[in-house]
Structures are given as structure tokens and as C-alpha cells.
Design a protein around this motif. Structure first.
Motif, mmCIF file in Angstrom:
data_model
loop_
_atom_site.group_PDB
_atom_site.id
_atom_site.type_symbol
_atom_site.label_atom_id
_atom_site.label_comp_id
_atom_site.label_asym_id
_atom_site.label_seq_id
_atom_site.Cartn_x
_atom_site.Cartn_y
_atom_site.Cartn_z
ATOM 1 N N THR A 30 -69.022 5.202 16.098
ATOM 2 C CA THR A 30 -70.906 5.534 17.034
ATOM 3 C C THR A 30 -71.780 5.073 15.114
ATOM 4 O OG1 THR A 30 -70.421 7.273 16.726
ATOM 5 C CG2 THR A 30 -69.430 6.725 18.873
ATOM 6 N N ALA A 31 -73.292 4.895 16.380
ATOM 7 C CA ALA A 31 -73.982 4.752 15.340
ATOM 8 C C ALA A 31 -75.082 4.441 16.224
ATOM 9 C CB ALA A 31 -73.983 3.571 14.095
ATOM 10 N N ASP A 32 -76.770 4.964 15.799
ATOM 11 C CA ASP A 32 -78.078 4.432 16.780
ATOM 12 C C ASP A 32 -78.815 3.645 15.151
ATOM 13 O OD1 ASP A 32 -77.926 6.663 18.457
ATOM 14 O OD2 ASP A 32 -78.900 7.435 17.354
ATOM 15 N N VAL A 33 -78.344 2.279 15.587
ATOM 16 C CA VAL A 33 -78.518 1.124 15.678
ATOM 17 C C VAL A 33 -80.539 0.803 15.529
ATOM 18 C CG1 VAL A 33 -76.557 0.242 14.346
ATOM 19 C CG2 VAL A 33 -77.931 -0.973 16.237
ATOM 20 N N GLY A 34 -81.434 -0.246 14.465
ATOM 21 C CA GLY A 34 -82.801 -0.573 14.999
ATOM 22 C C GLY A 34 -83.270 -0.805 13.635
ATOM 23 N N VAL A 35 -84.775 -1.149 13.229
ATOM 24 C CA VAL A 35 -85.613 -1.132 12.729
ATOM 25 C C VAL A 35 -86.022 -0.204 11.412
ATOM 26 C CG1 VAL A 35 -87.851 -2.988 11.406
ATOM 27 C CG2 VAL A 35 -85.818 -3.116 12.870
ATOM 28 N N HIS A 89 -85.896 -4.009 7.796
ATOM 29 C CA HIS A 89 -84.830 -2.837 6.820
ATOM 30 C C HIS A 89 -84.567 -2.205 8.349
ATOM 31 C CE1 HIS A 89 -87.799 -2.087 3.135
ATOM 32 N NE2 HIS A 89 -88.215 -3.807 3.264
ATOM 33 N N ALA A 90 -82.555 -2.479 8.104
ATOM 34 C CA ALA A 90 -82.080 -2.040 8.822
ATOM 35 C C ALA A 90 -81.326 -1.142 9.203
ATOM 36 C CB ALA A 90 -81.281 -3.434 9.433
ATOM 37 N N ASP A 91 -81.230 0.072 9.717
ATOM 38 C CA ASP A 91 -80.548 1.396 9.393
ATOM 39 C C ASP A 91 -79.443 1.884 10.709
ATOM 40 O OD1 ASP A 91 -82.438 1.935 8.143
ATOM 41 O OD2 ASP A 91 -83.295 3.290 9.055
ATOM 42 N N TRP A 92 -78.082 1.693 10.179
ATOM 43 C CA TRP A 92 -76.915 2.215 11.196
ATOM 44 C C TRP A 92 -76.741 3.524 10.931
ATOM 45 C CZ3 TRP A 92 -73.719 -1.620 13.118
ATOM 46 C CH2 TRP A 92 -73.275 -2.398 12.919
ATOM 47 N N ALA A 93 -77.655 4.449 12.009
ATOM 48 C CA ALA A 93 -77.749 5.816 11.522
ATOM 49 C C ALA A 93 -76.875 6.648 11.675
ATOM 50 C CB ALA A 93 -79.542 6.163 12.488
ATOM 51 N N ASP A 94 -76.734 7.679 11.874
ATOM 52 C CA ASP A 94 -75.083 8.727 11.917
ATOM 53 C C ASP A 94 -74.152 7.557 12.427
ATOM 54 O OD1 ASP A 94 -74.632 11.547 12.716
ATOM 55 O OD2 ASP A 94 -75.202 10.826 14.975
ATOM 56 N N ALA A 95 -73.928 7.177 11.199
ATOM 57 C CA ALA A 95 -72.625 6.199 11.694
ATOM 58 C C ALA A 95 -71.634 6.856 11.065
ATOM 59 C CB ALA A 95 -72.738 4.552 10.573
ATOM 60 N N ARG A 96 -70.517 6.827 12.587
ATOM 61 C CA ARG A 96 -69.627 8.077 11.989
ATOM 62 C C ARG A 96 -68.035 7.104 12.756
ATOM 63 N NH1 ARG A 96 -70.390 13.425 15.191
ATOM 64 N NH2 ARG A 96 -72.624 12.688 14.299
ATOM 65 N N LEU A 97 -67.080 7.837 12.354
ATOM 66 C CA LEU A 97 -65.888 7.262 13.100
ATOM 67 C C LEU A 97 -65.261 8.951 13.583
ATOM 68 C CD1 LEU A 97 -64.695 5.621 9.791
ATOM 69 C CD2 LEU A 97 -64.759 4.583 12.082
ATOM 70 N N THR A 98 -64.403 8.379 14.078
ATOM 71 C CA THR A 98 -63.607 9.268 15.212
ATOM 72 C C THR A 98 -62.196 8.730 14.626
ATOM 73 O OG1 THR A 98 -65.397 9.134 16.689
ATOM 74 C CG2 THR A 98 -63.725 11.128 17.690
ATOM 75 N N PRO A 99 -61.529 10.006 14.398
ATOM 76 C CA PRO A 99 -60.030 9.385 14.143
ATOM 77 C C PRO A 99 -59.515 9.693 16.258
ATOM 78 C CG PRO A 99 -60.538 11.287 13.010
ATOM 79 C CD PRO A 99 -61.674 10.826 13.725
ATOM 80 N N ARG A 152 -80.496 1.403 19.338
ATOM 81 C CA ARG A 152 -79.794 0.676 20.393
ATOM 82 C C ARG A 152 -78.744 1.893 20.040
ATOM 83 N NH1 ARG A 152 -75.738 -1.559 21.967
ATOM 84 N NH2 ARG A 152 -76.129 -3.513 22.728
ATOM 85 N N ARG A 153 -77.821 2.331 21.346
ATOM 86 C CA ARG A 153 -76.913 3.077 20.094
ATOM 87 C C ARG A 153 -75.376 2.197 20.812
ATOM 88 N NH1 ARG A 153 -75.046 7.649 18.505
ATOM 89 N NH2 ARG A 153 -73.064 8.584 19.162
ATOM 90 N N VAL A 154 -75.363 2.139 19.212
ATOM 91 C CA VAL A 154 -73.509 1.601 19.173
ATOM 92 C C VAL A 154 -72.628 2.155 19.504
ATOM 93 C CG1 VAL A 154 -72.562 0.096 17.778
ATOM 94 C CG2 VAL A 154 -74.654 -0.023 17.462
ATOM 95 N N ASP A 155 -71.378 1.905 20.046
ATOM 96 C CA ASP A 155 -70.217 2.708 20.986
ATOM 97 C C ASP A 155 -69.208 1.958 20.980
ATOM 98 O OD1 ASP A 155 -68.540 3.926 21.551
ATOM 99 O OD2 ASP A 155 -69.205 5.514 22.799
ATOM 100 N N VAL A 156 -67.917 1.822 20.181
ATOM 101 C CA VAL A 156 -67.779 0.485 19.454
ATOM 102 C C VAL A 156 -65.788 1.322 19.868
ATOM 103 C CG1 VAL A 156 -66.321 -1.635 18.682
ATOM 104 C CG2 VAL A 156 -68.840 -0.166 18.508
#
Length: 889
Positions: free
Chosen positions: A813-818, A879-889, A852-856
Motif C-alpha cells: 500500500t502507498a499514497d502516490v502523487g507529485v 518529482h514523484a512520491d511513494w508515500a507511506d509505502a509499506r508491506l503487510t505480511p 492516489r491510494r495504491v493497494d495491491v
């Protein structure tokens, strides 16, 4: 740097000035009467000596065309040059016949807030001609001649609107004349190069253009350009000395009666050219009655010491405020990048407490409508900003000059000083709008490498017509082409109401004699004298401010000795202090007691020069320096800038405060402020006085409550102190933040994992910060739509990061944007790829779009790729951010 709606013109006030004789002290009138088909009329400077400047207007009987010839004594500097205008209604270039001629003496006395001479007297002979065309249309021609040049303009009478399709105006210079020309560009940022008038390449050239005919010079330019018209340039075809006047627009439409700008030639020797105020003399008087709030001065400018990253850093800008306060400079300029931050009111308050005012960079596009100006100008004025550096106008069109009319009226109303970059040339604007402190319109120091020959052409060309923001002293940037003493001399040789000194704190500290001189040198002048020099070779000036003279000389060429005549001084003895290059590369200060009969001999390095000041000598005086109010130059650091701590855990914080220069600091206290409920172990050190070179340090342990919620928490290391030489300033405070991130239990952040591979379109990929610039760790906080994210990845299109998951995670999951740091610019798209298969691809996101919320689902994925793509319009500001990019086991 070159880092709207309908408008009402200022025509009524302008025409009152132009079309009346209110400013004349004496009027000599030849009765209006019909004349023959041809004629020749001479206009002579007031008092006309034998070597007077004269203009000869001739109406050629064969075809009814007009020409103007300019002479200095017996020397013809402008050969018969065509005059005339073609409008949509009439061709006023041929078939003309004379109707009337009126001559008057014009004397105007006025004061400036900027420039080479603050109090001025303009004396000119003016002759106003009226001609009739074949169809009866009227053409007015106004010619003015002064002891420093010739100017003319057209007046098209009548009401309604008038459309000028072209002028046939041209300047014809003898083909063999030596020339110093710069190719035209709308921001005037090209180098000057020598040529001859005839042999110069075909093409467009910018004003001012300098020509030498024998021992006489002619500087071609224009004056009094505003939104009723547009600016022009010179067009040349190789083979003769004709330089045609070409308008910026295909046609110009304005309300009648229309008075065009002045086509202007400053004529005389080099001293006349460099000391001339003719361009301002021809401009309309000030539109501002009360100028008491307009204060030129030295400016600390940080752009060449960190570029955009420095502008986004509150700590970096506070340091440049401290630099100004330590040097006695009244201003600090924050350039492009600050608008993506939220700390500007805090910085302005910080600066105000230290006696420094803040200037703000802004893009022309942010102020090109009335609505934008109505929102922005009151807001920054309420913060306490002193003025604006407005950039990227990049046009000489009539529309752009109407915008200049609007922005100057609006900034004057809000009492905001102005510095124009990416701008047109000064054309008398600083007389009409005295809150304009300077304009760029020059191939300046931010280009990185300005050859010595280019530097030494500017005092005779670009800088003759108005203040020039060259931004000297950027020792830490680019390739040095002149010596340190020559660079210092530019503070005198180059005139600018704002001198934006571009050095770093370290650069000034390494050059104490240079810094000492810059604390003394003013930015406005009561008198200017050219002492010696030739374009492209050397320039030596003496400029007076009050009862002190300041000297500056710069050379392109071999080492030698400058011989400086002192006959500009009054009687009696004087103390001359000279700062020059030493044999070891450092700067030396030398003192001499002199009289006006003496010549000052100053050794000069290759591509060198010197700076100096001269004051009345009295026994016991060993310096011309005046007292300067300085605050201590201090440094406060806090660390780490970011750290992590688990609930119930602890983090170590350090604080270091030192007095670097211009000490002491007194009543010093260093402390740490933590959120409510957190505990701090460790003492807060104090000192009654810290001299230069002394400091305080502290180490604290911060304990995080067990019940704290996950997220980022701000702590602050603070120092409070006083400046004993400024008792009225009160307690001075500085804070540096420490960010403590409390992670969510069990979360795995991609930025904490090793990267199996990475690439980035600009600089390195950044962990837990935005992309920033080219260097590692130079980004700011990850910020999307005003929300700061403590964890994530900062990238730039086109780029990607690869991490090995080995099938150990279920979701990404992450929040992405400029990122907000690019101020609404940039367009990117994001892709999440698992083991070569695209798992998610976003639409193109722009800088103004929400995150944009990303949940994959990444179940079973062994190799995860996070990719940023260009949005299809180039990679500028992507300039692009993968903000709060995290992985859930």
C-alpha cells in the motif's frame, strides 16, 4: 533568473506630460505655417558649444521622406537615418510636407531612489514638427537634444484608436564604426561581443548597442516604453551600418493620441556615455508621491549556495538572515522553491527580530491576472515581506508591458519593492516607478562562467541605462574568471539599487577584507565618474555617496599596475584605502594619504582589479569605515533530524550552539522542547557570555509514552540569547526540529529494505524524503496535498526501485502523487510490477491532483518493482512520491 485580463493604460497622465509645455521653463516658437516640399532643420543642445550635440531633420523634396542625422561637433555619429510610421490608416513614411515647427527649452529637476546620481537636472532643446501625409493624415515628430545625446519620438494625433503596423525608423552608423553588440533575446541574457557596424552578422540585436566613431561613442536604446506600445530591437543585414527598429509585435494598437517611445542615442566620449542619465531624463516623472518607504540596499542571496534545496529549507534561509544581520545588510532574498513550504511567515518574523527584511521570488505566471495579484500581494505584505523578485516575463510585447503597468501600480499600492528577472531592459522605468530597485536583463553570474571581457563590456553597455542585477560574489559557484579583488570591485563598478551578493557564508568568512568592504559599500550614488577604461578591456569608476568616494576597477588581461588619477577629489588631504590582490592569492588592504594632485598606483593581478574608499583625512584616522550594527553570526544544530522510537522506547537528541563571528552572545540558554507527555532527561546548559569561537552543547534522552499513537512527532532544540551591541533587540531565539517517528506495530516500510536495483531521472532515489535536487539527502519532507509523510520513497521520472520480497508479503500500500515541492508542476504515472507482471498502473497524475491510494495484492511475489513514468510532456518537475509505502505480511 533565467533558475490576464483586460488592462487600462496610464495614457491620460502620460499625454498630459507629452503633449503640453508644462515642464518648459522657456518656449521659443516658430509660427505654424506651410513650408515648401523640402527642408532641413537643426536642433542643438542648450547653450551649444562648438562641439555641441546636434540633430538635423531633413525632409527630402524628391519623395517627401524624413531622415535624422546626429553629430557631435564635426563628427557624424548617425548618418541620415530614416524616420516614419505606417499605420492601418495611413503611410506616413513618404510624400510628407511640413506644416509647423515649435522649439522650446526643457528643464526638469528630479530625484531618484536608485542609480548613478540621485539628484538630477535635465536640460534639453525640444523641437516639435508636424507633417502631413498624402491623404492629409498628420505625423508629429518630437526631437530632443541634450549635451549627452539625441532622442526622437512620433506623435499620432486624434481620438479613437490607432494601429501602428511598423516604423521605418533606423539608426545608420558609419560602416567602419567599432561596435559592441549582443544578440537579441527577450530576457537580454546574452554576452556582448565586438564587431564593426557593417561587418556584424545579420540578425537581431538588443539594446543598448554601443558604437565608436573616431573618438565619439553612440549608445543606441529606447526610453519611456509602457503598455501603450511595445519594445523594439535592432535588425541588421551584414554589409552596411544600418540598424532598423523592429517592433516586438506584428502591430501595436492604442488609444489616440499616441506618443511612441523615444528612439534614443547617448552621444559623447565614454565618460559621457557611462555617466549619462538621458534614458531616465526622457521618462515620465514618478507616479509615487511618497517614496520614504523605498530603501535600496545590500541583499544576501542564497540561490548560488544550494539552489532550490536551500530555498525550501527554513534553517538555510535563517542562516542567510543571520548573515545579513552579521554584516549590517538590510535584506535577504528567498528564491524559487519557498512557495512549496509553509514557514515563510515564521522566517519573516525571525528576520524582523534581527533587523533584516525579506524579499520573495515569484514567477510571473503567478501574478499575471488581477485576481492573482489581489490575493497574493496583500497576503505577503501581511506577512511582512519587503518586496518581490518577479521572474520569467520573457517578452517585449505590448501585452507584457501592459502587465508591467499593472504589477507596478499594484506593488506600489502595497509598498512592495520590485526586482525584475527574466525581464526587459530598463527604459526609464526606475524614474517613473521608483520602487523598482533593479532588473536582470544581463548575462549574469548565475550563468556560471562570465568571461572577463564580458564583464568589462557591461559598464559601457547594459549598465549605462539602469540598475543591473548581475549578482556578484558567488565565489562558491561556477568558474572564476576574474580575481577576488576584481569581483569585489563589481560592487562599485556595477550599479544596482539591490546588490544581490551571491556568496556563501564560508566564502565571505574566507575573505575577511572583502567582507569588511561589502559592509561599507552603498548601493546608490550621489555622483559617478568614469576614471579610465575601454569596453571589453577594463573599467575604473569612482562613485560618491555622501562625503565618501568608493573606487572600483576590473580588467580583462595581463597583470600590471592601475594608475588612478584623483583629480575628482576636493582640496586638502584624503585617506585612500585600497583592497587589492596579494601575491599569495589573498586580499590586501593598503592605506595612502593623498591629495587631488596625486595618482594612485595599484598593482593588479591577471584579470584583476581593486576596490577602495576615500574619505577626508584627519590626524589619527586610519580607516574610512563607518560603524556597522552587527548581530552575532551563530549556528545551531540538532540531531538527528529524523529518528524512530517504539512506544515506551527512547531516542537520543543532541544540540550544539556556537558563535561563529561578530560575537559575543550573552544570556545564552540551550533547551529541548518535547510533546506533552514525553519526558526529557538531561540538563539545559546556559552561559552568561559566549565569545566568537565558543559554544554550548547538550545531550538529552527523550522517552516515548507507551500509549502513544503511531506517527511523526516534532521536537525542537531551542537556543535563546542576546546581542549586547544591540540592547533594544530583546531575546533572540532559534529552533531546529527533530522528528521522531513511531512506527505502526508490525509494519514493514519499503524505504527500510535494501534495494536490489534502482535508477532515477534526476539525482538519487531518496529514502523517507522527496527527490530534491541532484545530491543524496537534499530532499524535503514527503508532502502530498499539504500532508507530510514520514516514510516513503522520493523518485523522479523515469525511475524505478526493485526490492526482493521472496513471497513473504500479502499486500503493498502507498499514497502516490507529485510532491508539493514542485509547486503544482509535473506529470507522472505509477506502476507496480510483480515478477515482471504489471499489477497496477495509475492514470497520469499532475502536481495539482490529489494523492492516489495504491493497494495491491502481492501474495507470492518474489521481486517487486515500483516504477515512475513520465506523463507524456517531458520530465520537468516530475518529482514523484511513494508515500507511506509499506508491506503487510
Amino acid at each position: 533568473m533565467s533558475p490576464g485580463g483586460p488592462r487600462r493604460t496610464l495614457l491620460p497622465a502620460l499625454l498630459t506630460l507629452l503633449l503640453s509645455a508644462a515642464l518648459a521653463l522657456t518656449t521659443l516658437t516658430a509660427p505654424a505655417r506651410a513650408a515648401g516640399p523640402g527642408g532641413s532643420w537643426t536642433v542643438r543642445e542648450p547653450g551649444g558649444p562648438r562641439d555641441a550635440v546636434t540633430a538635423v531633420v531633413r525632409l527630402h523634396p524628391a519623395d517627401g521622406t524624413l531622415t535624422l542625422t546626429a553629430r557631435k561637433g564635426a563628427t557624424t555619429v548617425l548618418e541620415p537615418s530614416p524616420l516614419g510610421v505606417v499605420t492601418s490608416a495611413a503611410d506616413l513614411t513618404a510624400g510628407l510636407r511640413p506644416l509647423s515647427r515649435h522649439t522650446r527649452q526643457v528643464t526638469e529637476r528630479y530625484s531618484m531612489t536608485t542609480g548613478k546620481q540621485l539628484r538630477r537636472t535635465a536640460r534639453m532643446t525640444e523641437t516639435r514638427f508636424t507633417f502631413a501625409g498624402r491623404d492629409g493624415a498628420l505625423l508629429g515628430l518630437v526631437v530632443r537634444v541634450a549635451d549627452d545625446g539625441v532622442a526622437y519620438r512620433y506623435v499620432l494625433p486624434g481620438s479613437g484608436t490607432v494601429t501602428v503596423e511598423r516604423e521605418t525608423s533606423a539608426f545608420r552608423v558609419p560602416g567602419s564604426a567599432r561596435a559592441w553588440l549582443t544578440p537579441y533575446s527577450p530576457n537580454y541574457e546574452r554576452l556582448y561581443a565586438p564587431a564593426t557596424a557593417a561587418d556584424a552578422d545579420s540578425g537581431a540585436y538588443a539594446y543598448p548597442a554601443l558604437f565608436r566613431v573616431g573618438d565619439t561613442y553612440a549608445l543606441l536604446t529606447e526610453s519611456d516604453v509602457d503598455g501603450r506600445y511595445d519594445a523594439s530591437r535592432l535588425a541588421h543585414t551584414q554589409g552596411d551600418g544600418t540598424y532598423e527598429v523592429r517592433l516586438a509585435d506584428p502591430a501595436v494598437t492604442a488609444a489616440g493620441p499616441l506618443a511612441t517611445p523615444w528612439r534614443t542615442a547617448v552621444v559623447g566620449d565614454l565618460a559621457t556615455v557611462t555617466e549619462s542619465t538621458l534614458v531616465d531624463d526622457l521618462a515620465p516623472p514618478s507616479r509615487i508621491t511618497d517614496t520614504s518607504w523605498i530603501r535600496p540596499g545590500a541583499v544576501a542571496w542564497s540561490w548560488l549556495d544550494g539552489f532550490g534545496a536551500a530555498q525550501r529549507s527554513l534553517a538555510a534561509q535563517q542562516r542567510f538572515v543571520d548573515l545579513s544581520a552579521a554584516r549590517g545588510w538590510p535584506y535577504t532574498l528567498v528564491d524559487d522553491g519557498w512557495k512549496t513550504t509553509d514557514w515563510m511567515p515564521e522566517l519573516i518574523a525571525y528576520a524582523r527580530q534581527r533587523g533584516v527584511q525579506v524579499l520573495l521570488w515569484v514567477h510571473y505566471g503567478d501574478l499575471d491576472t488581477a485576481a492573482e495579484r489581489a490575493e497574493f500581494l496583500p497576503r505577503v505584505k501581511k506577512w511582512g515581506a519587503a518586496g518581490l523578485k518577479i521572474d520569467f516575463m520573457d517578452s517585449d510585447s505590448q501585452e507584457r508591458f501592459r502587465w508591467y503597468d499593472d504589477i507596478l501600480r499594484d506593488t506600489a499600492r502595497h509598498r512592495l519593492l520590485v526586482n525584475f528577472h527574466g525581464a526587459t531592459l530598463p527604459k526609464g522605468i526606475q524614474r517613473t516607478w521608483p520602487h523598482v530597485m533593479t532588473l536582470e536583463a544581463v548575462y549574469g553570474a548565475e550563468q556560471g562562467t562570465v568571461p572577463a571581457a564580458g564583464l568589462t563590456a557591461l559598464p559601457y553597455t547594459r549598465n549605462t541605462v539602469g540598475s543591473m542585477d548581475y549578482t556578484p560574489m558567488g565565489f562558491q559557484f561556477g568558474t572564476r574568471t576574474v580575481s577576488d579583488a576584481a569581483e569585489l570591485a563589481l560592487s562599485v563598478v556595477f550599479e544596482s539599487g539591490f546588490q544581490n551578493f551571491a556568496g556563501s557564508v564560508t566564502a565571505y568568512r574566507d575573505r575577511p577584507e572583502l567582507t569588511r568592504f561589502l559592509e561599507q559599500v552603498p548601493t546608490v550614488w550621489d555622483e559617478t565618474r568614469l576614471l579610465s577604461g575601454r569596453p571589453g578591456e577594463s573599467a575604473a569608476f569612482a562613485r560618491r555617496h555622501g562625503d565618501r568616494w568608493f573606487l572600483g576597477a576590473v580588467h580583462a588581461g595581463a597583470a600590471g599596475t592601475d594608475r588612478v588619477p584623483l583629480d575628482f577629489l576636493g582640496g586638502g588631504r584624503w585617506l585612500a584605502e585600497v583592497v587589492r590582490d596579494g601575491e599569495d592569492g589573498g586580499l590586501l588592504r593598503e592605506r595612502h594619504v593623498v591629495t587631488r594632485r596625486d595618482t594612485l598606483d595599484v598593482p593588479r593581478a591577471e584579470h584583476g582589479g581593486f576596490a577602495g574608499q576615500v574619505c577626508r583625512y584627519v590626524p589619527g584616522r586610519d580607516t574610512c569605515d563607518r560603524a556597522v550594527t552587527r548581530l552575532p553570526m551563530t549556528a545551531l544544530t540538532a540531531g538527528p533530524a529524523r529518528t524512530e522510537a517504539e512506544p515506551g522506547g527512547a531516542a537520543g537528541v543532541t544540540g550544539r550552539f556556537g558563535v561563529e563571528e561578530t560575537g559575543p552572545a550573552t544570556d545564552v540558554r540551550l533547551s529541548l522542547r518535547a510533546p506533552e507527555g514525553w519526558t526529557v532527561d538531561g540538563a539545559d546548559p546556559t552561559a552568561a557570555e559566549l565569545a566568537t569561537g565558543e559554544g554550548l552543547s547538550a545531550d538529552w534522552t527523550v522517552r516515548v509514552p507507551r500509549d502513544v499513537r503511531p506517527g511523526g512527532y516534532d521536537l525542537a532544540v531551542r537556543v535563546e540569547y542576546r546581542a549586547p551591541d544591540r540592547p533594544g533587540s530583546g531575546v533572540l531565539r532559534v529552533e531546529r526540529p527533530v522528528r521522531v517517528f513511531v512506527p505502526e506495530p508490525g509494519a514493514v516500510y519499503v524505504s527500510d529494505l535494501p534495494f536490489a536495483a534502482e535508477r532515477n531521472g534526476w539525482g538519487p532515489v531518496e529514502r523517507d524524503m522527496s527527490n530534491g535536487e541532484r545530491d543524496p539527502g537534499d530532499g524535503g519532507p514527503l508532502r502530498l496535498g499539504g500532508t507530510v509523510h514520514d516514510k516513503g520513497i522520493g523518485m523522479h521520472a523515469a525511475g524505478e526501485v526493485v526490492v526482493e520480497l521472496d513471497g513473504g508479503y500479502r499486500r503493498f500500500t502507498a499514497d502516490v502523487g507529485v510532491d508539493d515541492e514542485v509547486g503544482g508542476k509535473g506529470t507522472v504515472a505509477f506502476e507496480v510490477v510483480g515478477d515482471g507482471t504489471t499489477l497496477l498502473a495509475t492514470e497520469v497524475l499532475g502536481g495539482a491532483d490529489p494523492a492516489r491510494r495504491v493497494d495491491v495484492d502481492v501474495t507470492g511475489v518474489r521481486r517487486l518493482t515500483l516504477r515512475v513514468l513520465d506523463g507524456g510532456d517531458g520530465v520537468d518537475s516530475d518529482h514523484a512520491d511513494w508515500a507511506d509505502a509499506r508491506l503487510t505480511p
